[in-house]
Design a protein around this motif. Structure first.
Motif, short mmCIF file in Angstrom:
data_model
loop_
_atom_site.label_atom_id
_atom_site.label_comp_id
_atom_site.label_asym_id
_atom_site.label_seq_id
_atom_site.Cartn_x
_atom_site.Cartn_y
_atom_site.Cartn_z
N GLN B 11 64.07 27.67 48.48
CA GLN B 11 64.31 27.62 50.03
C GLN B 11 63.45 26.19 50.36
N THR B 13 62.80 24.20 53.95
CA THR B 13 62.52 24.35 55.44
C THR B 13 61.54 23.29 56.10
N VAL B 19 60.92 31.48 57.67
CA VAL B 19 61.61 31.74 56.80
C VAL B 19 61.67 33.22 56.32
N THR B 109 60.72 32.98 44.43
CA THR B 109 61.54 31.95 45.29
C THR B 109 60.52 30.69 45.52
#
Lengths: 110, 114
Positions: B11, B13, B19, B109
């Motif tokens: 991810q 951002t 998030v 992640t």
């Protein structure tokens, strides 16, 4: 001071060598875990110990509760064993979280 | 073999954005955890969750963080307003029950905050 200390931090060996990674901890524990972290980042549990010795394939883990020390051994090491090996402990009192060592980066050359 | 899954795998951002990292623990497990690993550093505990409430949290887990089990399968970590220093690998883990049960980790992640 870290509660969990591993040695060595880095280890390079030739294929076939016998490998030992050490872990010392300073708190009372209910269990000690040995984990393997692959180059991509994923973590795999290898062993959970509270006493004695466990064996799985070429991997052997031992723990000495009185000395607050554990070792992970790899027999007949292979390049695919190259990874970061992490020792983590669960404290005797308190919740179930794991406290991690800094890891040992193992490289096995063919 | 049952496994812990996490989404997304990566991810990216912008600083200040919210998030949500998602985890699906092993179905019959009762304890859930979030850990993080800043690049080059050791894995650190963030929070543990049992019986629909936080059972323990670290100093890292401040008001910017929250966890939720919105349904019977998902376990989420929300970061309300991301900072550059939140960039790390975030691991979810679950365990069946009791103090001497093995923890099963998800694949992680990787969060990058720009």
């Amino acid at each position: 001071k870290n509660e969990v200390e591993q040695s060595p931090q880095n280890l390079t060996a030739q294929e076939g060598e016998f490998i030992t990674i050490n872990c010392s901890y300073s708190v009372g524990i209910s269990a000690l875990h040995w984990l393997q972290q692959h180059p991509g980042g994923g973590i795999v549990s290898l062993f959970m110990l509270s006493s004695g010795k466990k064996k799985h394939g070429r991997l052997i883990a031992t723990i000495n509760i009185q000395e607050k020390h554990s070792s992970l051994h790899i027999t007949a090491s292979h390049p695919r064993d190259s990874a970061v090996y992490i020792c983590a402990v669960r404290r005797a009192q308190g919740a179930q979280k794991l406290v991690f060592g800094q890891g040992t980066r193992l490289t096995i050359n063919p | 073999e049952p496994e812990v899954t996490q989404t997304p795998s990566h991810q990216v951002t912008q600083m200040g954005q919210e998030v949500i990292l998602r985890c699906v623990p092993i179905s019959n497990h009762l304890y859930f955890y979030w850990y993080r690993q800043i690049l080059g550093q050791k894995v650190e505990f963030l929070v543990s969750f049992y019986n629909n409430e936080i059972s323990e949290k670290s100093e890292i887990f401040d008001d910017q963080f929250s966890v939720e089990r919105p349904d019977g399968s998902n376990f989420t970590l929300k970061i309300r307003s991301t900072k550059l220093e939140d960039s790390a690998m975030y691991f979810c883990a679950s365990t069946l029950a009791g103090v001497n049960n093995e923890q099963f980790f998800g694949p992680g992640t990787r969060l990058t905050v720009l």
